[in-house]
Design a protein around this motif. Sequence first.
Motif, PDB file in Angstrom:
ATOM      1  N   UNK A  82       0.402  -1.235   0.038  1.00 24.87           N
ATOM      2  CA  UNK A  82      -0.129  -0.082  -0.189  1.00 24.87           C
ATOM      3  C   UNK A  82       0.611   1.445   0.152  1.00 24.87           C
ATOM      4  N   UNK A  83       2.137   1.027  -0.152  1.00 20.30           N
ATOM      5  CA  UNK A  83       3.193   2.537   0.227  1.00 20.30           C
ATOM      6  C   UNK A  83       3.083   2.836  -1.242  1.00 20.30           C
ATOM      7  N   UNK A  84       2.954   4.408  -0.801  1.00 20.22           N
ATOM      8  CA  UNK A  84       3.000   5.560  -1.954  1.00 20.22           C
ATOM      9  C   UNK A  84       4.125   5.748  -2.023  1.00 20.22           C
ATOM     10  N   UNK A  85       5.039   6.275  -3.498  1.00 14.82           N
ATOM     11  CA  UNK A  85       6.425   6.204  -3.884  1.00 14.82           C
ATOM     12  C   UNK A  85       5.936   7.276  -4.172  1.00 14.82           C
ATOM     13  N   UNK A  86       5.191   8.509  -4.816  1.00 20.30           N
ATOM     14  CA  UNK A  86       5.213   8.946  -5.741  1.00 20.30           C
ATOM     15  C   UNK A  86       5.897  10.346  -5.404  1.00 20.30           C
ATOM     16  N   UNK A  87       6.029  10.690  -4.121  1.00 17.68           N
ATOM     17  CA  UNK A  87       6.980  12.013  -3.263  1.00 17.68           C
ATOM     18  C   UNK A  87       8.022  11.548  -3.040  1.00 17.68           C
ATOM     19  N   UNK A  88       9.163  11.872  -2.902  1.00 14.41           N
ATOM     20  CA  UNK A  88      11.223  11.738  -2.478  1.00 14.41           C
ATOM     21  C   UNK A  88      10.991  10.127  -2.801  1.00 14.41           C
ATOM     22  N   UNK A  89      12.123   9.977  -1.881  1.00 14.91           N
ATOM     23  CA  UNK A  89      12.659   8.700  -2.364  1.00 14.91           C
ATOM     24  C   UNK A  89      12.146   8.030  -0.937  1.00 14.91           C
ATOM     25  N   UNK A  90      12.333   8.314  -0.533  1.00 17.16           N
ATOM     26  CA  UNK A  90      10.903   6.892   1.150  1.00 17.16           C
ATOM     27  C   UNK A  90       9.764   7.361   0.665  1.00 17.16           C
ATOM     28  N   UNK A  91       9.536   5.115   1.263  1.00 18.28           N
ATOM     29  CA  UNK A  91       7.869   5.450   0.365  1.00 18.28           C
ATOM     30  C   UNK A  91       7.049   5.646   2.175  1.00 18.28           C
ATOM     31  N   UNK A  92       6.121   6.263   1.628  1.00 15.05           N
ATOM     32  CA  UNK A  92       5.261   6.579   2.808  1.00 15.05           C
ATOM     33  C   UNK A  92       4.083   5.588   2.966  1.00 15.05           C
ATOM     34  N   UNK A  93       3.953   4.752   4.126  1.00 15.35           N
ATOM     35  CA  UNK A  93       2.873   3.920   4.374  1.00 15.35           C
ATOM     36  C   UNK A  93       1.185   4.622   5.059  1.00 15.35           C
ATOM     37  N   UNK A  94       1.298   6.061   4.771  1.00 19.11           N
ATOM     38  CA  UNK A  94      -0.340   6.439   4.982  1.00 19.11           C
ATOM     39  C   UNK A  94      -1.383   5.816   4.951  1.00 19.11           C
ATOM     40  N   UNK A  95      -1.235   4.893   3.284  1.00 21.56           N
ATOM     41  CA  UNK A  95      -2.330   4.687   2.792  1.00 21.56           C
ATOM     42  C   UNK A  95      -2.614   3.349   3.724  1.00 21.56           C
ATOM     43  N   UNK A  96      -1.574   3.106   4.022  1.00 21.55           N
ATOM     44  CA  UNK A  96      -1.663   0.795   5.030  1.00 21.55           C
ATOM     45  C   UNK A  96      -2.722   1.544   6.112  1.00 21.55           C
ATOM     46  N   UNK A  97      -3.413   0.400   6.143  1.00 25.23           N
ATOM     47  CA  UNK A  97      -4.430   0.517   7.478  1.00 25.23           C
ATOM     48  C   UNK A  97      -3.858  -0.070   9.076  1.00 25.23           C
ATOM     49  N   UNK A  98      -4.239   0.398   9.438  1.00 25.19           N
ATOM     50  CA  UNK A  98      -3.853   0.647  10.980  1.00 25.19           C
ATOM     51  C   UNK A  98      -3.808  -0.794  11.453  1.00 25.19           C
ATOM     52  N   UNK A  99      -2.608  -1.599  12.428  1.00 20.93           N
ATOM     53  CA  UNK A  99      -2.469  -2.152  12.239  1.00 20.93           C
ATOM     54  C   UNK A  99      -4.028  -3.855  13.265  1.00 20.93           C
ATOM     55  N   UNK A 100      -4.558  -2.925  13.982  1.00 23.50           N
ATOM     56  CA  UNK A 100      -6.052  -3.935  14.273  1.00 23.50           C
ATOM     57  C   UNK A 100      -6.220  -4.589  13.160  1.00 23.50           C
ATOM     58  N   UNK A 101      -7.087  -2.878  12.235  1.00 23.45           N
ATOM     59  CA  UNK A 101      -8.413  -3.367  11.847  1.00 23.45           C
ATOM     60  C   UNK A 101      -7.658  -4.010   9.691  1.00 23.45           C
ATOM     61  N   UNK A 102      -6.776  -3.832  10.181  1.00 25.51           N
ATOM     62  CA  UNK A 102      -5.791  -4.128   8.868  1.00 25.51           C
ATOM     63  C   UNK A 102      -5.738  -6.259   9.256  1.00 25.51           C
ATOM     64  N   UNK A 103      -5.834  -6.449  10.675  1.00 22.76           N
ATOM     65  CA  UNK A 103      -5.345  -7.969  10.931  1.00 22.76           C
ATOM     66  C   UNK A 103      -6.794  -8.303  10.644  1.00 22.76           C
ATOM     67  N   UNK A 104      -8.391  -7.468  10.801  1.00 24.75           N
ATOM     68  CA  UNK A 104      -9.329  -8.011  11.048  1.00 24.75           C
ATOM     69  C   UNK A 104      -9.926  -8.283   9.803  1.00 24.75           C
ATOM     70  N   UNK A 105      -9.058  -7.321   8.760  1.00 25.79           N
ATOM     71  CA  UNK A 105      -9.689  -7.446   7.309  1.00 25.79           C
ATOM     72  C   UNK A 105      -8.768  -8.508   6.509  1.00 25.79           C
ATOM     73  N   UNK A 106      -7.773  -8.384   7.012  1.00 23.02           N
ATOM     74  CA  UNK A 106      -6.748 -10.065   6.234  1.00 23.02           C
ATOM     75  C   UNK A 106      -7.482 -11.371   7.557  1.00 23.02           C
ATOM     76  N   UNK A 107      -7.730 -11.855   7.770  1.00 27.98           N
ATOM     77  CA  UNK A 107      -8.474 -12.210   8.317  1.00 27.98           C
ATOM     78  C   UNK A 107      -9.676 -12.994   7.882  1.00 27.98           C
ATOM     79  N   UNK A 108     -10.112 -11.885   7.343  1.00 23.62           N
ATOM     80  CA  UNK A 108     -11.514 -12.079   6.605  1.00 23.62           C
ATOM     81  C   UNK A 108     -11.553 -12.699   5.233  1.00 23.62           C
ATOM     82  N   UNK A 109     -10.177 -12.138   4.171  1.00 23.44           N
ATOM     83  CA  UNK A 109      -9.459 -12.434   3.427  1.00 23.44           C
ATOM     84  C   UNK A 109      -9.572 -14.080   3.020  1.00 23.44           C
ATOM     85  N   UNK A 110      -8.649 -14.255   4.277  1.00 22.79           N
ATOM     86  CA  UNK A 110      -8.118 -15.688   4.343  1.00 22.79           C
ATOM     87  C   UNK A 110      -9.328 -16.572   5.062  1.00 22.79           C
ATOM     88  N   UNK A 111     -10.368 -16.827   5.609  1.00 20.86           N
ATOM     89  CA  UNK A 111     -11.742 -17.266   5.590  1.00 20.86           C
ATOM     90  C   UNK A 111     -12.585 -17.464   4.353  1.00 20.86           C
TER      91      UNK A 111
END
Length: 152
Positions: A82-111
């Motif tokens: 989910x990284x954004x690499x359009x500005x600068x040379x260091x990726x921004x991970x602002x678009x990555x979901x917050x960890x607890x919510x991401x785990x919940x959604x990842x678990x749904x995907x796996x199910x």
Amino acid sequence: MRVLIERIKEGIIRIENKKELNIKFGLLLFTGICKNDTTEEIEWAANKILNLRIFEDKNGKMNLSISDVKGDILVVSNFTLCADVMKGNRPSFDNSEEKDKAKEKFDLFVRKLKESNLNVIEGEFGAYMEVHHINYGPVSIILDTKEKFKKE
């Protein structure tokens, strides 16, 4: 949600040098859960992957899905997709979901993938993992649900 789909002959995950998981023929899914990914997007992605015709039939044409060939699926969480690499040379991970919510959604995907009754193995969410695989083809496809579910 972004998923890097790789058709593989073999896949191995080593989790923090302690646990090893492996599959033979099938798919390796590097899975990034991005902010605002919806249940609808996650369910659509799982269904799309299960039915994506990227395996050859007897005539050598990509005409069969993972469901058709009864292959294995190895799923690895990977927020860096989910990284954004359009500005600068260091990726921004602002678009990555917050960890607890991401785990919940990842678990749904796996199910949803497991509902196919295929052999679905997942890495450990948030753990340091080494992923080894043999890409077959090579076939690598990027699935980005935002392309399908553009907010108008």
